[in-house]
Design an enzyme around this catalytic site. Structure first.
Site, short mmCIF file in Angstrom:
data_model
loop_
_atom_site.label_atom_id
_atom_site.label_comp_id
_atom_site.label_asym_id
_atom_site.label_seq_id
_atom_site.Cartn_x
_atom_site.Cartn_y
_atom_site.Cartn_z
N ASP A 32 51.63 -91.74 -33.60
CA ASP A 32 52.37 -90.47 -33.61
C ASP A 32 53.57 -90.49 -32.69
O ASP A 32 54.37 -89.57 -32.68
CB ASP A 32 51.44 -89.30 -33.26
CG ASP A 32 50.84 -89.40 -31.86
OD1 ASP A 32 51.27 -90.24 -31.05
OD2 ASP A 32 49.91 -88.61 -31.58
N SER A 37 46.34 -82.92 -23.86
CA SER A 37 45.84 -84.15 -24.46
C SER A 37 46.25 -85.40 -23.70
O SER A 37 45.60 -86.44 -23.81
CB SER A 37 46.35 -84.26 -25.91
OG SER A 37 47.76 -84.23 -25.94
N ASN A 51 53.13 -78.90 -24.82
CA ASN A 51 52.90 -78.13 -26.04
C ASN A 51 53.79 -76.89 -26.10
O ASN A 51 54.19 -76.47 -27.20
CB ASN A 51 51.42 -77.73 -26.14
CG ASN A 51 50.55 -78.91 -26.54
OD1 ASN A 51 50.79 -79.55 -27.55
ND2 ASN A 51 49.55 -79.21 -25.73
N GLY A 95 45.82 -79.81 -27.07
CA GLY A 95 46.43 -78.64 -27.69
C GLY A 95 46.77 -77.52 -26.74
O GLY A 95 47.42 -76.55 -27.14
#
Length: 236
Positions: free
Chosen positions: A209, A60, A128, A97
């Site tokens: 976030d 991402s 991730n 992701g």
């Protein structure tokens, strides 16, 4: 996207703590470029010169999570390179992701389906894996596979490094952080030791976030890594 497995506040704190641990051709003509009030560089004129293709392969952080396509790292990098007189096309192969295992599964397919072999691969994966607590050995093996495949195809690599936050424990942190340094040395690849370092302690450059950069955060990443990309790009 990078999906935390811990509460948002805890993950943001962990990420913030990371920083403390942590033939002949006519020459390309520099294009005119504009900067938006937020500092995002955009192209305003096409340029001439030998075409250079760069594959930005990652998660991402390359895909441009919750950003406009023109605000992603590959798009802003392309504009910055063209502003430097490099007729670059940066192809965005970021998938939100993706772990290194997911990247490994699509890596050869992506290369096989490109119109031309890229002049440079920018490889950005591992965040991730870190957030999901996957074994370091798996992360290393998957990145090793992709770098070996790129080397076999004669594609130079610029590896974007990640760092584990100290609350993962000293042993894990040392093993994870060493992945990028060791692979860059093994494959004689260029390395950015910690891709997110320019923004990790600057909340104004991160989305709510506290993991993904804003468009201005991406601009800061491009500014910090532009010289690394230019140095890694082989002569035309």
């Amino acid at each position: 996207m990078l999906k935390p497995v811990f509460p948002a506040r805890a993950m943001a704190l962990a990420l913030a703590m990371t920083l403390s641990a942590c033939g002949s051709a006519e020459p390309a003509q520099a294009p005119e470029s504009d900067a938006t009030p937020g500092g995002v560089v955009t192209e305003s004129a096409a340029i001439a010169g030998p075409s250079r293709t760069i594959l930005a392969f990652g998660d991402s952080l390359f895909a441009g999570y919750r950003l406009q396509p023109s605000e992603s790292y590959p798009a802003q990098l392309q504009a910055a390179l063209r502003a430097e007189g490099i007729n670059a096309t940066v192809q965005n192969a970021g998938v939100s992701g993706d772990t290194t295992a997911a990247g490994r599964q699509r890596f050869a397919f992506t290369l096989d389906n490109m119109a031309t072999k890229p002049d440079l691969l920018i490889l950005e994966l591992g965040g991730n894996d870190l957030l999901r607590g996957l074994p370091v050995e798996e992360t290393r093996a998957n990145l090793d596979f992709m770098m070996a495949e790129a080397t076999k195809r004669g594609i130079p690599v610029l590896l974007m490094g990640m760092r584990a936050p100290p609350n993962y424990g000293g042993d894990f942190q040392r093993q994870f952080d060493a992945i990028y340094r060791d692979l860059a040395r093994e494959y004689d690849a260029d390395l950015v030791p910690f891709f997110q370092e320019p923004i990790i302690a600057r909340p104004e450059l991160n989305q709510a976030d506290r993991i993904h950069p804003t468009a201005q955060g991406v601009a800061a990443l491009v500014e910090a890594t532009l010289d690394d990309v230019q140095d890694a790009l082989p002569p035309s």
